[in-house]
Design an enzyme around this catalytic site. Structure first.
Site, PDB file in Angstrom:
ATOM      1  N   GLY A  46       0.482  -0.860   0.052  1.00 32.31           N
ATOM      2  CA  GLY A  46      -0.088   0.524  -0.299  1.00 32.31           C
ATOM      3  C   GLY A  46       1.345   1.304   0.171  1.00 32.31           C
ATOM      4  O   GLY A  46       1.507   1.307   0.343  1.00 32.31           O
ATOM      5  N   GLN A  51       2.887  10.103   1.872  1.00 30.18           N
ATOM      6  CA  GLN A  51       4.288   9.441   2.146  1.00 30.18           C
ATOM      7  C   GLN A  51       5.071   9.588   0.696  1.00 30.18           C
ATOM      8  O   GLN A  51       5.676   9.862   1.273  1.00 30.18           O
ATOM      9  CB  GLN A  51       4.008   7.915   2.220  1.00 30.18           C
ATOM     10  CG  GLN A  51       3.770   7.239   3.415  1.00 30.18           C
ATOM     11  CD  GLN A  51       3.754   5.786   2.852  1.00 30.18           C
ATOM     12  OE1 GLN A  51       2.686   4.855   2.638  1.00 30.18           O
ATOM     13  NE2 GLN A  51       4.639   4.714   3.561  1.00 30.18           N
ATOM     14  N   CYS A  91       6.029  -0.876   7.211  1.00 31.88           N
ATOM     15  CA  CYS A  91       5.943   1.127   6.735  1.00 31.88           C
ATOM     16  C   CYS A  91       7.015   0.810   5.500  1.00 31.88           C
ATOM     17  O   CYS A  91       8.247   1.513   6.331  1.00 31.88           O
ATOM     18  CB  CYS A  91       5.635   1.642   7.433  1.00 31.88           C
ATOM     19  SG  CYS A  91       5.210   3.508   7.072  1.00 31.88           S
ATOM     20  N   LEU A  92       6.793   1.569   4.780  1.00 32.56           N
ATOM     21  CA  LEU A  92       7.535   2.541   4.146  1.00 32.56           C
ATOM     22  C   LEU A  92       8.383   3.565   3.804  1.00 32.56           C
ATOM     23  O   LEU A  92       9.505   3.998   3.773  1.00 32.56           O
ATOM     24  CB  LEU A  92       7.288   2.433   2.112  1.00 32.56           C
ATOM     25  CG  LEU A  92       6.467   1.296   1.579  1.00 32.56           C
ATOM     26  CD1 LEU A  92       5.727   1.171   0.630  1.00 32.56           C
ATOM     27  CD2 LEU A  92       8.136   0.454   1.444  1.00 32.56           C
ATOM     28  N   HIS A 133      -3.906   0.567   8.205  1.00 33.16           N
ATOM     29  CA  HIS A 133      -2.613   1.020   7.795  1.00 33.16           C
ATOM     30  C   HIS A 133      -2.896   2.298   7.413  1.00 33.16           C
ATOM     31  O   HIS A 133      -1.733   3.545   8.078  1.00 33.16           O
ATOM     32  CB  HIS A 133      -0.867   0.473   7.537  1.00 33.16           C
ATOM     33  CG  HIS A 133       0.315   0.531   7.341  1.00 33.16           C
ATOM     34  ND1 HIS A 133       1.211   0.181   8.133  1.00 33.16           N
ATOM     35  CD2 HIS A 133       0.544   1.694   6.585  1.00 33.16           C
ATOM     36  CE1 HIS A 133       1.948   1.079   7.839  1.00 33.16           C
ATOM     37  NE2 HIS A 133       2.146   2.201   7.141  1.00 33.16           N
ATOM     38  N   GLU A 134      -3.291   2.535   5.895  1.00 33.57           N
ATOM     39  CA  GLU A 134      -3.559   3.114   5.375  1.00 33.57           C
ATOM     40  C   GLU A 134      -4.419   5.006   5.288  1.00 33.57           C
ATOM     41  O   GLU A 134      -3.738   5.482   5.681  1.00 33.57           O
ATOM     42  CB  GLU A 134      -3.813   3.199   3.784  1.00 33.57           C
ATOM     43  CG  GLU A 134      -2.279   1.379   3.035  1.00 33.57           C
ATOM     44  CD  GLU A 134      -1.256   2.360   3.545  1.00 33.57           C
ATOM     45  OE1 GLU A 134      -0.680   3.719   3.447  1.00 33.57           O
ATOM     46  OE2 GLU A 134      -0.629   1.610   2.740  1.00 33.57           O
ATOM     47  N   HIS A 137      -2.189   6.517   8.086  1.00 36.05           N
ATOM     48  CA  HIS A 137      -0.978   7.550   7.497  1.00 36.05           C
ATOM     49  C   HIS A 137      -1.586   8.702   6.671  1.00 36.05           C
ATOM     50  O   HIS A 137      -1.826  10.194   7.564  1.00 36.05           O
ATOM     51  CB  HIS A 137      -0.139   6.783   6.210  1.00 36.05           C
ATOM     52  CG  HIS A 137       0.321   6.369   6.371  1.00 36.05           C
ATOM     53  ND1 HIS A 137       2.105   6.991   6.067  1.00 36.05           N
ATOM     54  CD2 HIS A 137       0.943   5.196   5.833  1.00 36.05           C
ATOM     55  CE1 HIS A 137       2.562   5.768   6.551  1.00 36.05           C
ATOM     56  NE2 HIS A 137       2.073   4.741   6.372  1.00 36.05           N
TER      57      HIS A 137
HETATM   58  O1  GNR Z   1       4.354  -2.943   2.368  1.00 35.24           O
HETATM   59  C1  GNR Z   1       3.709  -2.394   3.128  1.00 35.24           C
HETATM   60  N1  GNR Z   1       3.447  -3.535   3.602  1.00 35.24           N
HETATM   61  C2  GNR Z   1       2.778  -3.650   5.401  1.00 35.24           C
HETATM   62  C3  GNR Z   1       2.390  -4.722   6.394  1.00 35.24           C
HETATM   63  C4  GNR Z   1       1.967  -5.261   6.990  1.00 35.24           C
HETATM   64  C5  GNR Z   1       1.089  -4.140   7.174  1.00 35.24           C
HETATM   65  C6  GNR Z   1       1.216  -2.662   6.698  1.00 35.24           C
HETATM   66  C7  GNR Z   1       1.461  -2.320   5.333  1.00 35.24           C
HETATM   67  S1  GNR Z   1       1.762  -0.723   4.398  1.00 35.24           S
HETATM   68  C8  GNR Z   1       3.481  -1.357   3.796  1.00 35.24           C
HETATM   69  C9  GNR Z   1       3.414  -0.311   2.716  1.00 35.24           C
HETATM   70  C10 GNR Z   1       3.093   0.844   3.718  1.00 35.24           C
HETATM   71  O2  GNR Z   1       4.259   1.097   4.369  1.00 35.24           O
HETATM   72  N2  GNR Z   1       2.225   2.248   3.289  1.00 35.24           N
HETATM   73  O3  GNR Z   1       2.203   2.394   4.027  1.00 35.24           O
HETATM   74 NI    NI Z   2       3.078   2.810   5.886  1.00 37.98          NI
END
Ligand code: GNR
Ligand code: NI
Length: 165
Positions: A46, A51, A91-92, A133-134, A137
């Site tokens: 995601g 980001q 998270c990236l 998670h998104e 963000h």
């Molecule tokens: O690549 C991603 N893997 C992930 C693994 C577990 C829970 C959430 C994620 S999202 C992350 C990419 C990212 O940072 N998206 O904002």
């Molecule tokens: Ni993330």
């Protein structure tokens, strides 16, 4: 199409609450294509617009193993959910660091697509985790906010040291 650069914690732009999207035009759809390209290249499941420095309530996702199930969510809302359980997360914007956080296993999402049309989906497992998670963000939150202050401090130091190197 263009690869966008992903901001890293502790960049303050990751901490702003993103604004609702109100224009559904070709510029928006071009940004969405760039977000997908950047997400697939990373690689990640995601990517939220803030980001890459765009303060908009927009995220792209693909939680499939075949990387063939693109989802665009704009102005997303979780309208129902079940109990939380512990899931491993990364998270990236917090590269190469993973830890466990509490997330809903199942949820119901309402959002708009790239044309401004509403849709709803039920999600579970990794996709439900990724949606939460998104949306975090878009609210200026990172998964490390759920960890202890000590862990968070260690992570911040590690990332700052790495960026300086
Ligand atoms: O690549 C991603 N893997 C992930 C693994 C577990 C829970 C959430 C994620 S999202 C992350 C990419 C990212 O940072 N998206 O904002
Ligand atoms: Ni993330």
């Amino acid at each position: 199409m263009a690869l966008l650069s992903i901001l890293h914690h502790p960049d303050p732009r990751l901490r702003r609450k993103a604004a609702l999207v109100t224009r559904f035009d070709d510029a928006l759809r071009a940004l969405i294509e760039d977000l997908f390209e950047t997400m697939y290249a990373a690689p990640g499941t995601g990517l939220a617009a803030n980001q890459v420095g765009m303060s908009m309530r927009l995220a792209v996702m693909d939680c499939s193993e075949t990387r063939s199930q693109r989802i665009v969510m704009i102005n997303p809302e979780i309208i129902s959910s079940d109990e939380r359980r512990e899931m491993e997360e990364g998270c990236l914007s917090v590269p190469d660091i993973f830890d466990k956080v509490q997330r809903y296993n199942r949820l119901h999402l309402r959002a708009l697509n790239e044309f401004g049309e509403p849709f709803e989906v039920c999600a579970f497992g990794l996709m439900a985790q990724c949606i939460q998670h998104e949306i975090d963000h878009l609210d200026g939150k990172l998964y490390i906010d759920y960890l202890s202050p000590l862990k968070r401090e260690r992570i911040k130091k590690k990332l700052l040291k790495r960026e300086a190197a």
